[in-house]
Design a protein around this motif. Structure first.
Motif, short mmCIF file in Angstrom:
data_model
loop_
_atom_site.label_atom_id
_atom_site.label_comp_id
_atom_site.label_asym_id
_atom_site.label_seq_id
_atom_site.Cartn_x
_atom_site.Cartn_y
_atom_site.Cartn_z
N LEU A 165 -4.33 0.62 4.71
CA LEU A 165 -5.18 -0.49 4.29
C LEU A 165 -5.13 -1.65 5.29
N HIS A 166 -3.99 -1.85 5.94
CA HIS A 166 -3.90 -2.96 6.90
C HIS A 166 -4.79 -2.71 8.12
N ALA A 179 2.09 1.32 -5.58
CA ALA A 179 1.15 0.90 -4.55
C ALA A 179 -0.22 0.58 -5.14
N ILE A 180 -0.91 -0.37 -4.51
CA ILE A 180 -2.27 -0.68 -4.89
C ILE A 180 -3.18 0.49 -4.54
N PHE A 181 -4.25 0.66 -5.33
CA PHE A 181 -5.17 1.79 -5.21
C PHE A 181 -4.45 3.13 -5.38
N GLY A 182 -3.34 3.08 -6.06
CA GLY A 182 -2.61 4.32 -6.33
C GLY A 182 -2.01 4.95 -5.09
N GLY A 183 -1.86 4.18 -4.01
CA GLY A 183 -1.29 4.71 -2.77
C GLY A 183 -2.23 5.62 -2.01
N ALA A 229 0.81 -1.22 0.00
CA ALA A 229 0.00 0.00 0.00
C ALA A 229 0.84 1.27 0.00
N THR A 230 2.15 1.15 0.28
CA THR A 230 2.99 2.36 0.36
C THR A 230 4.17 2.33 -0.61
#
Length: 527
Positions: A484-485, A475-479, A470-471
């Motif tokens: 997300l965790h 990153a997924i979802f464009g960061g 995520a970072t």
């Protein structure tokens, strides 16, 4: 020949009737006892009240002040003695010695609190600095932002520790049922001392794995101290005492460890706090070995290795009564969700807000402070069931807020909500502890320790992977969702809440109804 017939109790003002049959007819002896349904009641307390009543009769008194004959007194004496023998056996399971009236006082719960406080004091010094040590080894500078590789390493190393602890903690706690709590508590303190020394003096990735291997083979302090608490507490006090234990020993330790360890780590590097943590555990072990009294008065005669292994421990939790299975499943989900905070707090705070150990420490103090205060207040006021359900909801709301918080202020407020929600953990532990036999309490709480370590082994790797994804640059979802965790853990807590609602609401079980007016009918079937 005289025989004692059945005993009956009536409320609200209980007049107990004890009937004696003899060759000349029937004699009724009336004894006035305190009502049972107005206060928390245990089997030992009921037995003790009856022993005292029959002791008064044995000394030559009966209803309206007429003395008993010698034959009547002898019959009552035999009956009272048989009940007192039963009460002695039961009272010994509470760690209080071999007598009800005039028995030796059991050890204080504050011995367990002291040793777990010292252990978590060292753990706080370690936790606030260990991820910075991983950065120093992998990236060459502990002050730099963590790379995806160092985040992944910190998660994998921690998973090794937790997996080994999962495999061994049940066995170590089962050993404490046979040999006592003290030897295994000392083993745990010395093992963590060696762990900190290896981490503080070596600069290799493989030495980090070795240090966590040692820690994994010796970690058992928390469940052993919980067993100590259960040994010396009456059943209706276990929930409150576990709350006090969790608050003072965990929260109270973190209040000091996080700010002090953070300041030392940011100024002198992450290794000095680890050396201090090792020295604290040496002191802890010496106090255990030479000063602390033993709490386990009723030791099992034979150690069943089939039940001491981690799978056997999990069977104790999930293959028994429905109420125990429900509490254990809810505990699994809550513990796995908590790992999102435990495993990656410092990395996330550094990435999201640029915090070092010095900034992260005071926020962790907030968690420690609330852990010290909230469990005792909420469990005592609302009862176990409400503490579980309300705590899980607060926990889920807090983690969701932490994952979405755009500013440091909103993040700190979310962590405050999380710290209140943590009351659900000692409440769930009390349900499990009160469902275990006294001679198996160490093994059952060891199974809870195993379950906690299993969730940590899973969560350390999973949440580190989610945070890294995520970072990262791609990153997924464009960061856009670096927390997300935390959001994933919040969803898991909602699953735990549904499980608790279905399994605990409407249950009239003593482990769940602590704090409510509950009387087990078996308590009145003692005659």
């Amino acid at each position: 020949m005289l025989h004692a017939s059945s005993v009956s109790a009536k409320s609200p003002k209980t007049r107990e009737s004890l009937s004696l049959r003899c060759a000349g007819g029937r004699i009724s002896v009336f004894l006035f006892l305190q009502p049972y349904h107005r206060r928390p009641t245990t089997r030992a307390a009921v037995i003790t009240d009856r022993v005292r009543s029959r002791t008064r009769a044995r000394e030559g008194y009966r209803y309206r002040g007429h003395p008993l004959s010698s034959s009547e007194t002898l019959a009552l004496s035999d009956y009272a003695s048989s009940i007192q023998d039963d009460s002695v056996k039961f009272a010994s399971t509470r760690g209080g010695g071999g007598s009800v009236i005039g028995s030796d006082k059991p050890p204080s719960i504050y011995w367990a609190i002291l040793h777990n406080w010292l252990y978590f004091l060292s753990l706080g010094f370690n936790a606030i600095n260990i991820q910075f040590l991983a950065r120093e080894i992998v990236d060459g500078d502990f002050k730099a932002n963590p790379s995806a590789k160092s985040i992944s390493l910190s998660g994998k190393v921690e998973s090794v520790d937790k997996l080994l602890t999962f495999l061994g903690v049940g066995f170590l706690c089962a050993l404490s049922d046979k040999f006592g709590r003290k030897p295994l508590m000392a083993w745990s303190a010395l093992g963590f001392m060696v762990t900190n020394l290896i981490q503080a003096n070596k600069s290799s990735i493989w030495m980090l794995y070795l240090a966590d291997f040692v820690d994994g083979c010796s970690s058992c302090m928390a469940p052993l101290c919980q067993a100590f608490i259960a040994d010396v507490s009456e059943p209706h006090k276990v929930a409150g005492n576990l709350g006090v234990f969790s608050g003072l020993s965990v929260g109270g330790a973190f209040i000091f460890a996080f700010p002090i360890g953070g300041l030392l780590g940011s100024k002198f590097g992450p290794r000095l706090p680890l050396r201090i943590a090792a020295g604290i555990q040496l002191l802890n072990a010496l106090i255990i070995l030479f000063i602390t009294p033993e709490s386990n008065k009723l030791r099992t005669e034979k150690l069943d290795l089939r039940e001491a292994n981690p799978i056997g421990g999990l069977k104790k939790l999930f293959a028994n009564a429905p109420i125990l299975r429900t509490a254990a499943l809810a505990f699994f989900c809550v513990s796995l969700a908590r790992c999102s905070l435990d495993a990656q707090f410092t990395n996330y705070a550094n990435i999201r807000f640029g915090w070092t150990q010095a900034q992260s420490g005071p926020v962790m103090v907030l968690v420690g402070l609330m852990l010290a205060v909230a469990p005792k207040l909420f469990i005592s006021y609302f009862g176990v069931r409400s503490a579980i359900l309300t705590g899980i909801l607060c926990f889920a709301l807090g983690l969701a807020g932490a994952g979405l918080a755009p500013t440091p202020g909103s993040f700190i407020f979310a962590i405050f909500i999380v710290s209140i929600g943590c009351i659900c953990l000692p409440a769930l532990q009390s349900v499990i502890a009160n469902s275990a036999k006294p001679s198996e309490r160490g093994a059952v709480l060891g199974a809870i320790g195993s379950l906690t370590e299993l969730t940590a082994a899973i969560g350390s790797t999973v949440y580190a992977g989610i945070l890294a994804k995520a970072t990262a640059q791609d990153a997924i979802f464009g960061g856009r969702i670096p927390g997300l965790h935390f959001l994933s853990a919040s969803l898991l807590l909602m699953v735990a809440w549904v499980i608790s609602m279905k399994g605990l609401v409407g249950q009239n079980h003593p482990g769940v109804s602590i704090g409510d007016e509950y009387i087990d009918d078996e308590l009145f079937a003692l005659g």
